[in-house]
Design a protein around this motif. Sequence first.
Motif, PDB file in Angstrom:
ATOM      1  N   MET A 236      -1.802 -65.172  15.181  1.00  0.00           N
ATOM      2  CA  MET A 236      -1.749 -63.773  15.628  1.00  0.00           C
ATOM      3  C   MET A 236      -0.329 -63.233  15.559  1.00  0.00           C
ATOM      4  SD  MET A 236      -0.770 -61.709  18.366  1.00  0.00           S
ATOM      5  CE  MET A 236      -0.882 -62.576  19.926  1.00  0.00           C
TER       6      MET A 236
ATOM      7  N   VAL B 169      -7.469 -57.838  11.144  1.00  0.00           N
ATOM      8  CA  VAL B 169      -6.882 -59.160  11.361  1.00  0.00           C
ATOM      9  C   VAL B 169      -7.856 -59.956  12.219  1.00  0.00           C
ATOM     10  CG1 VAL B 169      -4.914 -60.439  12.293  1.00  0.00           C
ATOM     11  CG2 VAL B 169      -4.563 -58.152  11.294  1.00  0.00           C
TER      12      VAL B 169
ATOM     13  N   SER C 163      -7.161 -55.932  15.492  1.00  0.00           N
ATOM     14  CA  SER C 163      -7.101 -57.378  15.702  1.00  0.00           C
ATOM     15  C   SER C 163      -8.320 -57.848  16.480  1.00  0.00           C
ATOM     16  CB  SER C 163      -5.825 -57.751  16.471  1.00  0.00           C
ATOM     17  OG  SER C 163      -4.680 -57.549  15.681  1.00  0.00           O
TER      18      SER C 163
ATOM     19  N   THR D 138       0.561 -60.220  12.980  1.00  0.00           N
ATOM     20  CA  THR D 138       1.046 -58.965  13.553  1.00  0.00           C
ATOM     21  C   THR D 138       2.390 -58.596  12.942  1.00  0.00           C
ATOM     22  OG1 THR D 138      -0.121 -59.367  15.642  1.00  0.00           O
ATOM     23  CG2 THR D 138       1.706 -57.799  15.694  1.00  0.00           C
TER      24      THR D 138
ATOM     25  N   ASP E  13      -6.079 -54.095  19.675  1.00  0.00           N
ATOM     26  CA  ASP E  13      -6.373 -55.515  19.885  1.00  0.00           C
ATOM     27  C   ASP E  13      -7.560 -55.638  20.828  1.00  0.00           C
ATOM     28  OD1 ASP E  13      -6.206 -58.279  20.031  1.00  0.00           O
ATOM     29  OD2 ASP E  13      -4.656 -58.253  21.577  1.00  0.00           O
TER      30      ASP E  13
END
Length: 274
Positions: free
Chosen positions: A64, A192, A160, A68, A81
Amino acid sequence: MEQQNAAGDDAPVRIDTSKPHPARMYDWFLGGKDNYPVDEELGRQLVGFAPVIPVMARMNRAFMHRATRWVADQGVRQFLDIGTGIPTEPNLHQVAQDVAADARVVYCDNDPIVLVHAEALLRGTPEGVVDYVQADARDTAAIVEQARRTLDFERPVALSLIALLHFISDEDGAYELVERLKEELAPGSYLVMSHLTPDFHPEEASKKVVDLYRAGGLTMDMRSRERFARFFEGLDVVDPGMVAAEAWHPELGEPVPGQEGVLSGAYVAVARKA
């Protein structure tokens, strides 16, 4: 159990300590203290079976951080997120704002204990913005509506979904919620994601982990690479593609202590919306 909410309101936040919660278990795996005996109990059962799980959790978190940083380096200044979990430094906003001080970050989680600790999340740079949404990941309409207070969905957003979707089954709408969120993203946005998989370990070992989670009242659906890939339909997956967490641009971060010889047990990928 009741605690005051992070905003300081008189209304208590109710925390269910009768059954384990993935965010609090993850906190326990990472060595945190914001968990309860029921979380530790299931965590100890899992670690008793697979002692490397805490290292695997740190490897997932390290991905992560790297992802990021990479997305911020591409010029993205907005981050959403979902399933953020309990604050563990460095948090996503700290990584993003280290690259770009004006980054705007919205965290979302459904566990009230995260709300209790939201004040810790809300300390970003003076130039940037950090906000928090309490909502279930499946309630995408509420998430987007509240996130619009901080994020401009006409501009690129990095979405995310880290270690989240293996707790949501196909029947409970895992693929549908991702599709709804992808539809809200502007061109140039990124998805992501990390996700537990049975592909890197013996079948009986993966089945045992699933059974332990389910015995604790939690959904656990470790998806294969083929099923993981479905989340990225319509997006352009960036190099190095869909790989194990430890194989995604390791040069962008530091190795996790104890990582050598350990498989993360998770697929990860970063994909761009054209």
